[in-house]
Design a protein around this motif. Structure first.
Motif: not given
Length: 111
Positions: A45-50, A66-73
């Protein structure tokens, strides 16, 4: 104790089609597999966040199909510590968190 940051992180992986972490946490019979699944989930998850893109209005996101997936904290150190201590005392806590991650979020929660 609901551990909302951990639940939201696991929901993110579910939305991207990665059920591995939630399955390992929900099916664990002992503490160690839960700890290892959390460690690996946090690392991924940290890698994806970065590497995520940033939307000025809604925060970080990735695109999938084609869709945006927003990341939680990223879950806080305190919540991770409290969760792992709770799991060490009672394995049913891990199954409950995995179950909550699989449920549809209540209004106002992460989607």
């Amino acid at each position: 104790m609901d551990f909302p940051e951990i639940v939201n992180m696991l929901r993110f992986f579910i939305r991207t089609g990665n059920f591995g972490y939630v399955d390992r946490i929900g099916n664990a019979l002992t503490y160690e597999p839960v700890e290892m699944a959390i460690l690996e989930a946090l690392r991924a998850f940290r890698s994806i966040h970065e590497s995520a893109k940033t939307d000025e209005n809604y925060g970080k996101y990735i695109e999938k199909d084609g869709k945006k997936i927003y990341l939680p904290r990223i879950p806080s150190e305190e919540e991770i510590r409290t969760f792992l201590n709770a799991v060490r005392k009672d394995m049913s806590v891990a199954k409950r968190v995995a179950t909550l991650a699989l449920a549809f979020p209540s209004k106002g929660g992460e989607e």
